[in-house]
Enzyme design. Structure first.
Site, short mmCIF file in Angstrom:
data_model
loop_
_atom_site.label_atom_id
_atom_site.label_comp_id
_atom_site.label_asym_id
_atom_site.label_seq_id
_atom_site.Cartn_x
_atom_site.Cartn_y
_atom_site.Cartn_z
CE LYS A 1 -3.97 1.30 2.37
NZ LYS A 1 -5.50 1.36 3.80
C1 E4P Z 1 -8.15 1.34 3.92
O1 E4P Z 1 -7.46 1.05 2.85
C2 E4P Z 1 -8.20 2.72 4.40
O2 E4P Z 1 -6.34 2.97 5.45
C3 E4P Z 1 -8.79 2.37 5.40
O3 E4P Z 1 -10.23 2.50 5.14
C4 E4P Z 1 -9.80 4.74 5.73
O4 E4P Z 1 -10.76 4.73 6.76
P1 E4P Z 1 -11.12 5.69 7.82
O5 E4P Z 1 -11.68 6.96 6.93
O6 E4P Z 1 -12.21 5.24 8.60
O7 E4P Z 1 -9.75 5.91 8.87
#
Ligand code: E4P
Length: 218
Positions: A87
């Site tokens: 990622k």
């Molecule tokens: C996933 O890949 C993201 O990091 C995550 O969905 C972010 O979610 P949030 O906005 O609830 O922290």
């Protein structure tokens, strides 16, 4: 549509997996910190444990923000397990790194995407997944779902293979709207997946079926 769970909590990952509907996992540094996973070796061991539970794509985020170190970290993550997806944040150095990884067959998830232009860059660099953050856009009074729809349309226009992974999904309606506009993947907390089960007529209907059955089968 693929369902990913958005957590580093092993119990929740196991529970979603046991339901038989889980296709993968996304994590981020905040989710790892929430579980108290700190230090290089502990972080790597935790990703391995997730890979042992779920046979699907597992996103593990780099911490570095410069090209050389994103590559170094990403290669180490990718070596952990074939299901690891590196990622990478949507920054200039990140886009360069996504191109490097994609040229070498390493899967990537381009994260922190808030515009269609950013999504276009991620696709051109060869990202496996792009993660537009629906909930965080809604939080600032901007239509997160409109962005998902826009990216799905743009990718469709040109046949980009990058999969639209709707992230920052906060509730069941988000998930259903993502399905309607054609997101390839949704990542969400366990409560959103189990929320799909619920309807009061299901509960009352089952109660009636069971009580009627019990009357004639005592
Ligand atoms: C996933 O890949 C993201 O990091 C995550 O969905 C972010 O979610 P949030 O906005 O609830 O922290």
């Amino acid at each position: 549509m693929k369902f990913f769970i958005d957590t580093a909590n092993l119990k929740e990952i196991q529970e979603a997996h046991d339901m038989g509907v889980l296709d993968g996992v996304t994590t981020n540094p905040s989710l790892m910190a929430k579980e108290g996973i700190f230090g290089h070796d502990n972080v790597m061991a935790h990703y391995k444990q997730i890979c042992e539970i779920v046979d699907g794509d597992i996103s593990a985020e780099v911490i570095a923000t410069d090209y050389e170190n994103i590559i170094r970290e990403g290669e180490a993550l990718a070596e952990l397990h074939p299901n690891i997806v590196v990622k990478v944040p949507m920054i200039r150095e990140g886009v360069k790194a996504i191109k490097y990884f994609s040229d070498r067959g390493i899967k990537t998830n381009c994260t922190l995407v808030f515009t269609a232009g950013q999504a276009l860059l991620a696709a051109k660099a060869g990202a496996t997944y792009v993660s537009p953050f629906v909930g965080r856009l809604d939080d600032i009074a901007t239509d997160g779902m409109a962005l998902i729809e826009q990216i799905v349309t743009i990718y469709g226009n040109y046949g980009y293979q990058t999969q639209v992974l709707a992230a920052s999904v906060r509730h069941v309606m988000h998930l259903l709207q993502c399905a309607e506009v054609g997101a390839d993947v949704v990542t969400c907390p366990l409560s959103v997946i189990t929320g799909l089960l619920k309807h009061p007529l299901t509960d009352s209907g089952l109660e009636k079926f069971l009580s009627d059955h019990a009357k004639g089968n005592q």
